[in-house]
Design a protein around this motif. Structure first.
Motif, PDB file in Angstrom:
ATOM      1  N   SER A  11       0.297   5.200  14.073  1.00  0.00           N
ATOM      2  CA  SER A  11      -0.627   6.083  13.338  1.00  0.00           C
ATOM      3  C   SER A  11      -1.166   5.381  12.098  1.00  0.00           C
ATOM      4  O   SER A  11      -2.369   5.477  11.789  1.00  0.00           O
ATOM      5  CB  SER A  11       0.089   7.377  12.938  1.00  0.00           C
TER       6      SER A  11
ATOM      7  N   ASN B 232      -3.677   2.742  13.066  1.00  0.00           N
ATOM      8  CA  ASN B 232      -4.959   3.368  13.404  1.00  0.00           C
ATOM      9  C   ASN B 232      -5.747   3.681  12.133  1.00  0.00           C
ATOM     10  O   ASN B 232      -6.959   3.472  12.080  1.00  0.00           O
ATOM     11  CB  ASN B 232      -4.715   4.641  14.208  1.00  0.00           C
ATOM     12  N   GLN B 233      -5.066   4.175  11.093  1.00  0.00           N
ATOM     13  CA  GLN B 233      -5.740   4.450   9.833  1.00  0.00           C
ATOM     14  C   GLN B 233      -6.277   3.164   9.209  1.00  0.00           C
ATOM     15  O   GLN B 233      -7.388   3.141   8.659  1.00  0.00           O
ATOM     16  CB  GLN B 233      -4.770   5.130   8.866  1.00  0.00           C
TER      17      GLN B 233
ATOM     18  N   ASP C 115      -9.296   2.096  11.147  1.00  0.00           N
ATOM     19  CA  ASP C 115     -10.392   3.040  10.928  1.00  0.00           C
ATOM     20  C   ASP C 115     -11.034   2.834   9.562  1.00  0.00           C
ATOM     21  O   ASP C 115     -12.210   3.159   9.365  1.00  0.00           O
ATOM     22  CB  ASP C 115      -9.858   4.472  11.052  1.00  0.00           C
ATOM     23  N   ALA C 116     -10.276   2.273   8.610  1.00  0.00           N
ATOM     24  CA  ALA C 116     -10.783   2.097   7.252  1.00  0.00           C
ATOM     25  C   ALA C 116     -11.437   0.739   7.023  1.00  0.00           C
ATOM     26  O   ALA C 116     -11.958   0.493   5.940  1.00  0.00           O
ATOM     27  CB  ALA C 116      -9.636   2.277   6.249  1.00  0.00           C
TER      28      ALA C 116
ATOM     29  N   SER D 179     -10.072   9.161  14.118  1.00  0.00           N
ATOM     30  CA  SER D 179      -9.314   9.300  12.872  1.00  0.00           C
ATOM     31  C   SER D 179      -8.189  10.320  13.051  1.00  0.00           C
ATOM     32  O   SER D 179      -8.317  11.297  13.787  1.00  0.00           O
ATOM     33  CB  SER D 179     -10.234   9.748  11.729  1.00  0.00           C
ATOM     34  N   GLY D 180      -7.089  10.063  12.376  1.00  0.00           N
ATOM     35  CA  GLY D 180      -5.985  11.018  12.377  1.00  0.00           C
ATOM     36  C   GLY D 180      -5.228  11.129  13.680  1.00  0.00           C
ATOM     37  O   GLY D 180      -4.563  12.153  13.917  1.00  0.00           O
TER      38      GLY D 180
END
Length: 476
Positions: A335, A338-339, A342-343, A397-398
């Motif tokens: 998780s 992934n953040q 994504d950033a 996201s998330g």
């Protein structure tokens, strides 16, 4: 007009029309073949090598067209002399001018007679130089006035050598037409000697080679662009390889972990580069002994190729190691990865599988993000572990990632891999071929022996992408 060095020497007889016709046929046939190859060559205009090849095709066709026209002119003989001033009106309509762009419109002739001070230019030469046909032709002293300043010394030297030393003229210069257009002209000529050895006259053939030179420049520019592209690609490849080798554990030989106690896993890995591209992809593998005595096993793949992807892979791998050292469980670790993805400034997608092996209980806790599941081999058979939920890294996201547990036994063999082992990234086909190796794995003594079997099975495959394999064998 005949080309000769002496007014007393008879002109050579032109070749027979039959032999010239045969050469014309060959030239046209060759031109058709080259044009067919050029049309069939795939090109979208973006690849430097394609642009360079296209420019070479165009140059070859240009020169073959000129060869065809030269041979036709040789067969047909010189064009008729231009009519005297006023004769066109008396005779009626003037004959049509050569088609613009044809060879005849690009080749003109001139003769300067030093005994009579007469100068004659062909109509084509007037057109090449952009001069008014009603204007008198220029003398040799006046001709440099049409030439670019930096090219005048060259023309003067050629004419002087021809008149003084009876040398042939064969050179090029640029002229400025009255409308300001600059054209490249190639001049060939010879002196005509009188009986006493003095120069009686000089003749020359002038050809407009502007289009040819433009095509040649295009070839040169595309060739230079291709060379720069290759040099840049080589530099990027070298940098990507160095970056990859700096962050990945060594894959030549078994992986050695700094165990403080008894060795619980026999580890080996291998990186298989793409067979169709020199670009380095974003595949990684890793094995890391953690502070609590557990072992981190991970493989992954960041989409794309090149230095930026290799750099992104290094960033992800560093994050995996740091979070694993901090005790983050595989599901939570995915998780956070992934953040992180994504950033990033440049959007990217990746897949990964992350495992924590607890030697005291022989328990494997793992999670995956859109990645092929680990394969477990036991007693000469193999199976794919059931995958917990997990989407591609960077896809949404998330995202939440589940994790699963598997209890291993001594002698078990765990295989992690990325999905580039077979063409088309067909992970199902790769899994079936890997599972078929189960009987051979059962007789292997070490993890390195198993890696060698995988290399034998997939090493010669025409892969479009990179691939990694990590094998862990439970020893105690």
């Amino acid at each position: 007009m005949p080309s000769h060095l002496s007014a007393d020497r008879p002109a050579a007889q032109p070749p027979g029309s039959g032999s010239v016709d045969a050469l014309i046929s060959q030239a046209r046939r060759l031109k058709g073949d080259v044009d067919a190859v050029r049309r069939d060559a795939p090109s979208d205009g973006t690849d430097p090598q394609d642009r360079w090849q296209r420019a070479l095709y165009d140059l070859a066709l240009h020169q073959l067209s000129d060869l065809d026209a030269h041979l036709a002119q040789l067969r047909d003989g010189p064009p008729p002399a231009p009519p005297a001033p006023g004769a066109e009106a008396a005779a009626g309509a003037a004959p049509p001018a050569p088609r613009r762009g044809s060879l005849l419109s690009r080749v003109g002739s001139a003769e300067w007679n030093f005994l009579t001070d007469e100068v004659s230019w062909s109509g084509e030469l007037y057109r090449i130089l952009g001069r008014d046909p009603a204007a008198p032709p220029l003398t040799l002293d006046e001709l440099p006035s049409l030439v670019l300043d930096e090219d005048r010394p060259r023309l003067t030297a050629m004419v002087t050598d021809c008149l003084v030393d009876a040398q042939r003229i064969d050179g090029e210069f640029r002229v400025v037409r009255p409308d300001g257009e600059v054209r490249a002209v190639h001049m060939m000529g010879e002196p005509v000697l009188a009986a006493d050895g003095s120069t009686a006259s000089m003749w020359a053939v002038l050809r407009d080679v502007s289009d040819l030179r433009r095509t040649e420049r295009a070839v040169s520019e595309t060739r230079d662009s291709l060379q720069r592209h290759r040099q840049r690609a080589q530099s990027e490849h070298r940098l990507a390889v160095e970056l990859q080798e700096a962050v990945l554990p060594p894959w030549r030989g078994s992986l050695r972990l700094p165990h403080q106690g008894a060795e619980t896993l026999d580890l080996a890995a291998h990186y298989l580069p793409s067979s169709t591209s020199t670009l380095i992809g974003g595949d990684w593998y890793d094995a890391l002994e953690l502070a609590d005595g557990q072992t981190l096993l991970s493989v992954g793949d960041l989409t794309g190729h090149g230095v930026s992807v290799a750099s992104g892979m290094a960033t992800l791998l560093g994050a995996v190691r740091g979070m694993a050292m901090a005790g983050t469980e595989p599901g939570r670790l995915m998780s956070l990865l992934n953040q992180l993805l994504d950033a990033t400034v440049q959007p990217a997608l990746g897949s990964a599988v992350c495992c924590r092996y607890r030697p005291e209980t022989r328990t494997l806790v793992w999670a995956q993000a859109g990645h092929p599941a680990p394969l477990l081999f036991r007693g000469g058979t193999g199976r794919r572990l059931h995958s917990p939920d997990g989407v591609l890294l960077g896809a949404t996201s998330g995202a939440v990632y589940a994790q699963a547990e598997e209890t291993l036994e001594p002698g078990d063999l765990l295989l992690l891999h990325t999905d580039g082992l077979v063409p088309g990234r067909d992970s199902t086909a790769a899994v079936h071929r890997l599972l078929d190796l189960a009987p051979r794995f059962g007789g292997a003594r070490t993890a390195q022996d198993c890696v060698r079997m995988v290399r034998e099975e997939f090493g010669e495959t025409e892969r479009e992408d990179d691939a990694c394999v990590l094998i862990a064998k439970v020893t105690s």
